[in-house]
Motif scaffolding. Structure first.
Motif, PDB file in Angstrom:
ATOM      1  N   GLU A   1      -4.758   6.041   0.791  1.00  0.00           N
ATOM      2  CA  GLU A   1      -4.382   6.352  -0.596  1.00  0.00           C
ATOM      3  C   GLU A   1      -3.067   5.682  -0.968  1.00  0.00           C
ATOM      4  O   GLU A   1      -2.914   5.134  -2.072  1.00  0.00           O
ATOM      5  CB  GLU A   1      -4.293   7.869  -0.787  1.00  0.00           C
ATOM      6  CG  GLU A   1      -5.647   8.550  -0.848  1.00  0.00           C
ATOM      7  CD  GLU A   1      -5.534  10.039  -1.081  1.00  0.00           C
ATOM      8  OE1 GLU A   1      -4.430  10.594  -0.881  1.00  0.00           O
ATOM      9  OE2 GLU A   1      -6.538  10.661  -1.464  1.00  0.00           O
ATOM     10  N   ALA A   2      -2.096   5.737  -0.073  1.00  0.00           N
ATOM     11  CA  ALA A   2      -0.809   5.095  -0.339  1.00  0.00           C
ATOM     12  C   ALA A   2      -0.967   3.581  -0.428  1.00  0.00           C
ATOM     13  O   ALA A   2      -0.461   2.935  -1.357  1.00  0.00           O
ATOM     14  CB  ALA A   2       0.199   5.472   0.746  1.00  0.00           C
ATOM     15  N   LEU A   3      -1.673   3.000   0.531  1.00  0.00           N
ATOM     16  CA  LEU A   3      -1.852   1.551   0.567  1.00  0.00           C
ATOM     17  C   LEU A   3      -2.574   1.052  -0.671  1.00  0.00           C
ATOM     18  O   LEU A   3      -2.206   0.025  -1.258  1.00  0.00           O
ATOM     19  CB  LEU A   3      -2.638   1.171   1.824  1.00  0.00           C
ATOM     20  CG  LEU A   3      -3.078  -0.293   1.945  1.00  0.00           C
ATOM     21  CD1 LEU A   3      -1.869  -1.221   1.949  1.00  0.00           C
ATOM     22  CD2 LEU A   3      -3.927  -0.488   3.198  1.00  0.00           C
ATOM     23  N   ARG A   4      -3.615   1.753  -1.094  1.00  0.00           N
ATOM     24  CA  ARG A   4      -4.408   1.327  -2.251  1.00  0.00           C
ATOM     25  C   ARG A   4      -3.530   1.184  -3.498  1.00  0.00           C
ATOM     26  O   ARG A   4      -3.601   0.188  -4.220  1.00  0.00           O
ATOM     27  CB  ARG A   4      -5.529   2.338  -2.503  1.00  0.00           C
ATOM     28  CG  ARG A   4      -6.473   1.949  -3.615  1.00  0.00           C
ATOM     29  CD  ARG A   4      -7.511   3.039  -3.838  1.00  0.00           C
ATOM     30  NE  ARG A   4      -8.389   3.190  -2.674  1.00  0.00           N
ATOM     31  CZ  ARG A   4      -8.424   4.256  -1.894  1.00  0.00           C
ATOM     32  NH1 ARG A   4      -7.590   5.287  -2.134  1.00  0.00           N
ATOM     33  NH2 ARG A   4      -9.250   4.329  -0.878  1.00  0.00           N
ATOM     34  N   VAL A   5      -2.688   2.169  -3.734  1.00  0.00           N
ATOM     35  CA  VAL A   5      -1.837   2.127  -4.927  1.00  0.00           C
ATOM     36  C   VAL A   5      -0.774   1.039  -4.812  1.00  0.00           C
ATOM     37  O   VAL A   5      -0.436   0.370  -5.791  1.00  0.00           O
ATOM     38  CB  VAL A   5      -1.200   3.512  -5.188  1.00  0.00           C
ATOM     39  CG1 VAL A   5      -0.257   3.460  -6.383  1.00  0.00           C
ATOM     40  CG2 VAL A   5      -2.290   4.550  -5.427  1.00  0.00           C
ATOM     41  N   GLU A   6      -0.249   0.840  -3.606  1.00  0.00           N
ATOM     42  CA  GLU A   6       0.732  -0.234  -3.410  1.00  0.00           C
ATOM     43  C   GLU A   6       0.127  -1.595  -3.732  1.00  0.00           C
ATOM     44  O   GLU A   6       0.753  -2.433  -4.413  1.00  0.00           O
ATOM     45  CB  GLU A   6       1.235  -0.212  -1.963  1.00  0.00           C
ATOM     46  CG  GLU A   6       2.117   0.978  -1.629  1.00  0.00           C
ATOM     47  CD  GLU A   6       2.444   1.060  -0.143  1.00  0.00           C
ATOM     48  OE1 GLU A   6       2.147   0.080   0.583  1.00  0.00           O
ATOM     49  OE2 GLU A   6       2.985   2.096   0.286  1.00  0.00           O
TER      50      GLU A   6
END
Length: 338
Positions: free
Chosen positions: A169-174
């Protein structure tokens, strides 16, 4: 976001010697992708590459323990060295220990986290520089419906799968923030008939099993190949997993009570198995380099996955159902004439 057709892709598949990974590699190769397969089982990888080549496909293999970053990086490097680029990364490697939490050692818990969570993170770290160089691509991480709901007797496995969902989830938004055309998908299978339950460590006194019903590995491969061409955020594979996800969102305590009823006896077979029996937690074991496990008699078909792979029909069906409900409510409570 536009992804390449599978026939034009170079695909790395981690955890490919058996189960979901093996089936997925065979399917990618059959569709014309160039495939790099990786796992700890050399016999499994050799037989897989031979099977792909005999069918006219193109594949190479890399021996790798995903708990070691340099070994994971070597998989991505091999793809670029052999085929010139990397387009899609599929990460399916996993292990587990089935036991009550207070019977699991710190070393066992750490090992499951190292393989199932850190290994997945290492995969994304290794693949991303190459995907960014191409300007687009797909990270496809195979976790589990246990990313959404933990199961008793599987605390390290459930913890690792929750962790995978968290870092994705964090990586996707980054990546979205930086403008990269890189799809990040969390594929969450229900209980799948793979050799997983033959290979993991058990302290239950018997061979473990998933709580039935099962689904065959082919339905997970269907989902993986779909998201390799169609950017998708999450894909829960199997109707039972979707129902469990909804139940968990509506009433976690209801799921607690359900698991109290079926979650303990449901994970035990009648076949004795010692905790000293060979397992794949720290080392690979031989004899299970195949796609399916031992529970094909408990496998059922899935229906909603097809709708997830055909969004216009899915949302059309949802709209039709909503209109039907509205019509029923309107008939029960008609409005007054003006």
């Amino acid at each position: 976001m536009q992804l390449k057709p599978i026939s034009q892709q170079v695909v790395a598949i981690v955890g490919a010697s058996s189960g979901i990974g093996r089936e997925t590699a065979l399917r990618f190769a059959k569709k014309g992708a160039k495939v790099v397969v990786a796992a700890r089982s050399q016999s499994g990888l050799v037989s897989l590459v031979e099977e792909i080549k005999q069918a006219g496909g193109d594949a190479v293999y890399v021996l790798a323990d995903v708990s070691e970053f340099e070994q994971v990086k070597a998989i991505a490097d091999k793809a670029v060295e052999t085929y010139g680029r990397l387009d899609t990364w599929v990460h399916a490697a996993a292990t587990g220990v089935l036991a009550p939490f207070d019977q699991i050692t710190p070393e066992e818990f750490k090992r499951v986290i190292d393989v199932n969570l850190n290994g997945q993170a290492y995969g994304a770290m290794a693949a991303l520089p190459h995907l960014k160089k191409e300007g687009r691509g797909a990270l496809i991480h195979i976790s589990s419906v246990e990313a959404r709901r933990s199961i008793p007797l599987q605390s390290p496995y459930s913890a690792s799968k929750h962790g995978v969902e968290g870092f994705l989830e964090a990586l996707r938004v980054e990546l979205q923030h930086e403008g990269w055309q890189i799809s990040v998908t969390n594929v969450m299978p229900s209980v799948i008939n793979t050799p997983y339950y033959n290979k993991v460590r058990t302290k239950l006194g018997v061979k473990p099993t998933g709580v039935p019903p099962y689904y065959q590995p082919s339905i997970v491969a269907d989902a993986i190949l779909y998201v390799a061409e169609h950017p998708t955020r999450d894909f829960i594979v199997g109707d039972v997993g979707k129902v469990l996800d909804v139940m968990q969102r509506v009433s976690p305590s209801l799921v607690d009570n359900l698991l109290l009823l079926i979650g303990f006896a449901g994970q035990r077979t009648d076949e004795p198995k010692s905790e000293d029996a060979p397992d794949n937690v720290f080392e690979p074991i031989e004899g299970y380099d195949r796609v399916e496990g031992d529970f094909g008699n408990l496998a059922i078909p899935t229906f909603t996955d097809w709708l997830d792979m055909n969004p216009p029909l899915k949302w059309g069906a949802v709209a039709a159902a909503a209109l039907g409900v509205a019509a029923v409510i309107g008939g029960l409570f008609p409005g007054k004439d003006a």
